[in-house]
Design a protein around this motif. Sequence first.
Motif, mmCIF file in Angstrom:
data_model
loop_
_atom_site.group_PDB
_atom_site.id
_atom_site.type_symbol
_atom_site.label_atom_id
_atom_site.label_comp_id
_atom_site.label_asym_id
_atom_site.label_seq_id
_atom_site.Cartn_x
_atom_site.Cartn_y
_atom_site.Cartn_z
ATOM 1 N N LEU A 1 10.678 8.978 -4.823
ATOM 2 C CA LEU A 1 10.332 10.018 -5.796
ATOM 3 C C LEU A 1 9.453 11.079 -5.159
ATOM 4 C CD1 LEU A 1 10.151 10.893 -8.867
ATOM 5 C CD2 LEU A 1 8.023 9.615 -8.902
ATOM 6 N N GLU A 2 8.480 10.631 -4.370
ATOM 7 C CA GLU A 2 7.573 11.584 -3.723
ATOM 8 C C GLU A 2 8.329 12.504 -2.775
ATOM 9 O OE1 GLU A 2 4.417 9.451 -1.892
ATOM 10 O OE2 GLU A 2 3.296 9.273 -3.766
ATOM 11 N N ILE B 1 5.315 -18.413 -5.041
ATOM 12 C CA ILE B 1 5.638 -17.461 -6.110
ATOM 13 C C ILE B 1 5.213 -16.053 -5.718
ATOM 14 C CG2 ILE B 1 5.194 -16.857 -8.514
ATOM 15 C CD1 ILE B 1 4.859 -19.848 -9.052
ATOM 16 N N SER B 2 4.049 -15.941 -5.082
ATOM 17 C CA SER B 2 3.568 -14.605 -4.720
ATOM 18 C C SER B 2 4.484 -13.965 -3.689
ATOM 19 C CB SER B 2 2.141 -14.672 -4.180
ATOM 20 O OG SER B 2 2.123 -15.369 -2.967
ATOM 21 N N HIS C 1 -0.111 -5.620 -10.684
ATOM 22 C CA HIS C 1 1.051 -4.762 -10.500
ATOM 23 C C HIS C 1 1.274 -3.877 -11.724
ATOM 24 C CE1 HIS C 1 4.560 -3.396 -8.550
ATOM 25 N NE2 HIS C 1 5.388 -3.864 -9.460
ATOM 26 N N LEU D 1 8.809 4.626 -5.482
ATOM 27 C CA LEU D 1 7.793 5.682 -5.573
ATOM 28 C C LEU D 1 7.882 6.627 -4.376
ATOM 29 C CD1 LEU D 1 5.210 6.811 -6.956
ATOM 30 C CD2 LEU D 1 3.921 5.379 -5.411
ATOM 31 N N VAL E 1 9.291 -7.730 -5.378
ATOM 32 C CA VAL E 1 9.343 -6.825 -6.534
ATOM 33 C C VAL E 1 8.448 -5.624 -6.272
ATOM 34 C CG1 VAL E 1 8.865 -6.620 -8.991
ATOM 35 C CG2 VAL E 1 9.750 -8.761 -8.075
ATOM 36 N N ILE E 2 7.261 -5.921 -5.747
ATOM 37 C CA ILE E 2 6.300 -4.858 -5.489
ATOM 38 C C ILE E 2 6.835 -3.910 -4.430
ATOM 39 C CG2 ILE E 2 3.999 -4.392 -4.588
ATOM 40 C CD1 ILE E 2 3.322 -7.223 -5.848
ATOM 41 N N PHE F 1 -0.521 15.115 -3.132
ATOM 42 C CA PHE F 1 -0.009 15.504 -1.815
ATOM 43 C C PHE F 1 -0.990 16.446 -1.114
ATOM 44 C CE2 PHE F 1 4.444 15.259 -3.830
ATOM 45 C CZ PHE F 1 4.473 13.894 -3.641
ATOM 46 N N LYS G 1 -8.939 -6.050 -4.048
ATOM 47 C CA LYS G 1 -8.885 -7.500 -3.888
ATOM 48 C C LYS G 1 -10.073 -8.207 -4.534
ATOM 49 C CE LYS G 1 -10.647 -7.506 0.899
ATOM 50 N NZ LYS G 1 -12.018 -7.457 0.812
ATOM 51 N N MET H 1 1.183 -4.651 -3.588
ATOM 52 C CA MET H 1 0.021 -5.543 -3.499
ATOM 53 C C MET H 1 -0.166 -5.928 -2.038
ATOM 54 S SD MET H 1 -1.510 -7.413 -6.252
ATOM 55 C CE MET H 1 -0.153 -6.776 -7.157
ATOM 56 N N PHE I 1 7.195 -12.489 -5.566
ATOM 57 C CA PHE I 1 6.700 -11.355 -6.333
ATOM 58 C C PHE I 1 6.465 -10.143 -5.448
ATOM 59 C CE2 PHE I 1 3.452 -9.222 -8.974
ATOM 60 C CZ PHE I 1 4.232 -9.074 -10.101
ATOM 61 N N ASN J 1 9.284 -1.524 -5.890
ATOM 62 C CA ASN J 1 8.669 -0.456 -6.674
ATOM 63 C C ASN J 1 7.997 0.577 -5.779
ATOM 64 O OD1 ASN J 1 9.475 -1.355 -9.117
ATOM 65 N ND2 ASN J 1 7.590 -2.424 -9.611
ATOM 66 N N ARG J 2 7.378 0.102 -4.713
ATOM 67 C CA ARG J 2 6.747 1.037 -3.763
ATOM 68 C C ARG J 2 7.785 1.968 -3.147
ATOM 69 N NH1 ARG J 2 1.570 -1.410 -1.957
ATOM 70 N NH2 ARG J 2 0.529 -1.100 -3.941
ATOM 71 N N GLU K 1 -3.734 -9.038 1.629
ATOM 72 C CA GLU K 1 -5.149 -9.405 1.647
ATOM 73 C C GLU K 1 -5.572 -10.016 0.312
ATOM 74 O OE1 GLU K 1 -9.163 -7.117 3.051
ATOM 75 O OE2 GLU K 1 -7.239 -6.122 3.341
ATOM 76 N N LEU K 2 -5.071 -9.394 -0.764
ATOM 77 C CA LEU K 2 -5.410 -9.894 -2.102
ATOM 78 C C LEU K 2 -4.902 -11.314 -2.285
ATOM 79 C CD1 LEU K 2 -5.463 -8.028 -5.323
ATOM 80 C CD2 LEU K 2 -3.924 -9.930 -5.295
ATOM 81 N N LEU L 1 -1.999 -11.754 -10.617
ATOM 82 C CA LEU L 1 -1.084 -11.058 -9.700
ATOM 83 C C LEU L 1 -0.191 -10.077 -10.461
ATOM 84 C CD1 LEU L 1 -0.473 -11.362 -6.668
ATOM 85 C CD2 LEU L 1 1.392 -12.865 -7.283
ATOM 86 N N LEU M 1 10.146 15.087 -4.741
ATOM 87 C CA LEU M 1 9.246 16.107 -5.261
ATOM 88 C C LEU M 1 8.872 17.095 -4.168
ATOM 89 C CD1 LEU M 1 6.780 14.113 -7.511
ATOM 90 C CD2 LEU M 1 8.667 15.541 -8.199
ATOM 91 N N GLU M 2 8.677 16.583 -2.954
ATOM 92 C CA GLU M 2 8.341 17.468 -1.833
ATOM 93 C C GLU M 2 9.458 18.455 -1.583
ATOM 94 O OE1 GLU M 2 6.305 17.360 1.238
ATOM 95 O OE2 GLU M 2 4.746 15.997 0.542
#
Lengths: 223, 369
Positions: free
Chosen positions: B43-44, B25-26, A85, B40, B32-33, A104, A18, B1, B29, B36-37, B4-5, A81, B47-48
């Motif tokens: 995917l993890e 706007i944030s 990302h 991920l 979207v984040i 992991f 941040k 994101m 947004f 994506n999280r 806090e940011l 922002l 993989l496990e």
Amino acid sequence: MRKLWQAVMEARKEAEEKDIFLDVTDTSSPYGEATLKNVYSPQDQTEGRIAVNPFYSHQAVFGDLIKPGRIPELTAFLCDLILHHIAWIDSLEGMNLEEFYIRFLTRDIGQGAFGVLAGMDDFEDKEIRRIAYYYLRLCRTGCYENCFCSILQELFQGVWVSSMDDGSLLVVIGMERSEQGERKIRSLRHIFLQAGRKCRIYWNETPCIIGCGETPVGKSVLY
Amino acid sequence: MDSELIYERLKALGKRNDQEQYRDISRAFQEVIRYNRAALEELEKQLEEEIRDISDRYYLYGTVVPAGDVAIINDFLFPMCEEPAGKGVRTVFCETGTADMEELFSGEQKLVIETRDGSVEAAAVFRPCARYGRQVEKLRRIFYDNGLYWRTPYLPYIKRFADVECGVFSEAEDIKSVDLLGRPGILKMNCLPVWNVERMKKKCLVFPIPAIDEQYYRHNLELTFPQDGYAVDMDASIREVYFQNDELVLITEDKKQRDFDLYRIAVKRKVNAPHYPLTTNARRMRHVDRQAENAVRRLYTLAEIGRIAGSYEPEGGFTLSGVEEEGKRLKLTFRVTKEDFLTRDRLEFLVSEIGQYFPQFETVGEIQA
């Protein structure tokens, strides 16, 4: 040629996410994507700012957003922002399967997967990552001594490992003896050496090798 | 994101108008984040799971239920043994610790039996009930024949069953309660051990077709629960067994349809509160466990002991507190958070499981006071 994710990762060593402002208004090099602004001027007020050239690799994203002339404050903040990302995605994209495994393993080992026998309190995050790397290598190769020597050489200074006739190991560490260091060595021995394997540790003391004039006669002697 | 940011940036923005726009706007947004999280994370997880757990489908679960409940349970738990006890013998379940069981089997015991007509005192001989142990032993041989990894089973309840020989007790029908060792209520009648192994017979529904080697025949057995583990009672004619498209394929010398003896080892399902807690040898698989289990060769480090004990930790309330290495002996010390009548069995199970990994040591365990 510094990419955005490289700059962000370098800045993350010092600051939290941040506190890093990815600034498109600041002048940055046209030959690189991002420039850390506080590298050469630690007293600068713009600490934690990374000047980004948004058109370097993301023309399609920022082409319409940023117009020539003065950039309004709101636009700069929104670009920050988006760039945060993009940097996050970029940093993940460079990871291969092995690095995911290490990620992991780092998480598991950090949470104390090995129990009381190998406490992880004395290690820093970076060191735990190296332990995870060598643990994975140990699983892949089954080479105990090799991994043990490598991890010792990375975490301690002036390490000297010798294998004796009876299969035991002799480790000389060129550092002052400390309790924390001893705990660390104990944990590493438990993770990387077989149960029942003998291993003698000497701190800050070179064993004397008979017939070699340069080594002083001390407490221990090797033939 | 993190929010806090965004909060920090909102504070830094000067104009109020800008602040509102930035906030709106944030917020969009952030979705979207989040997407994506989540990608991920998926995917993890993939993989496990790519690194296999060799006994994934072959963990054993067991518990004890009243005989009347067996029929209505579900497709998960089945009675261990249908074979009735011998004549003049009654099988009972004793809810006591290991030490008490040893005392029971050591000699003649005095029973105080309360029936409708009043209480009767009688002498009885307790013998360990071997029928259930034999079933476990049989399953172990089946596992070996099928080339499956046999993990130490944790079925402590079967050791609590005893065959009682006592004239009055074995024949009386209307028993209200039995007093044993001066403690009423530890002796339970009409209880059965159940486990997640079902014996079944299956045969190929169509004509067996020639196998690819043009010498033997392949029998495709359709499975009702393809997610479960299966083991086949092997005989000389069976050449090969494997899974394919949710079917079990057997390559045999028989060209006619025939029945095959199958063992279905059910994977964990939700059970409606059994009377006694479910015991199992299932572990939690962290990534460390997956890597170490799939290592090129088994690791013999001391940290492995901590890892193995840790993978059994969450359910048993056992924590490994120390390991002592004395020559050829390995002494493990455990700390126990909750103690019940199965504590010693849990200890035995952990010690034998760790001992299996370290054949060069004689492993002993003890509980820290």
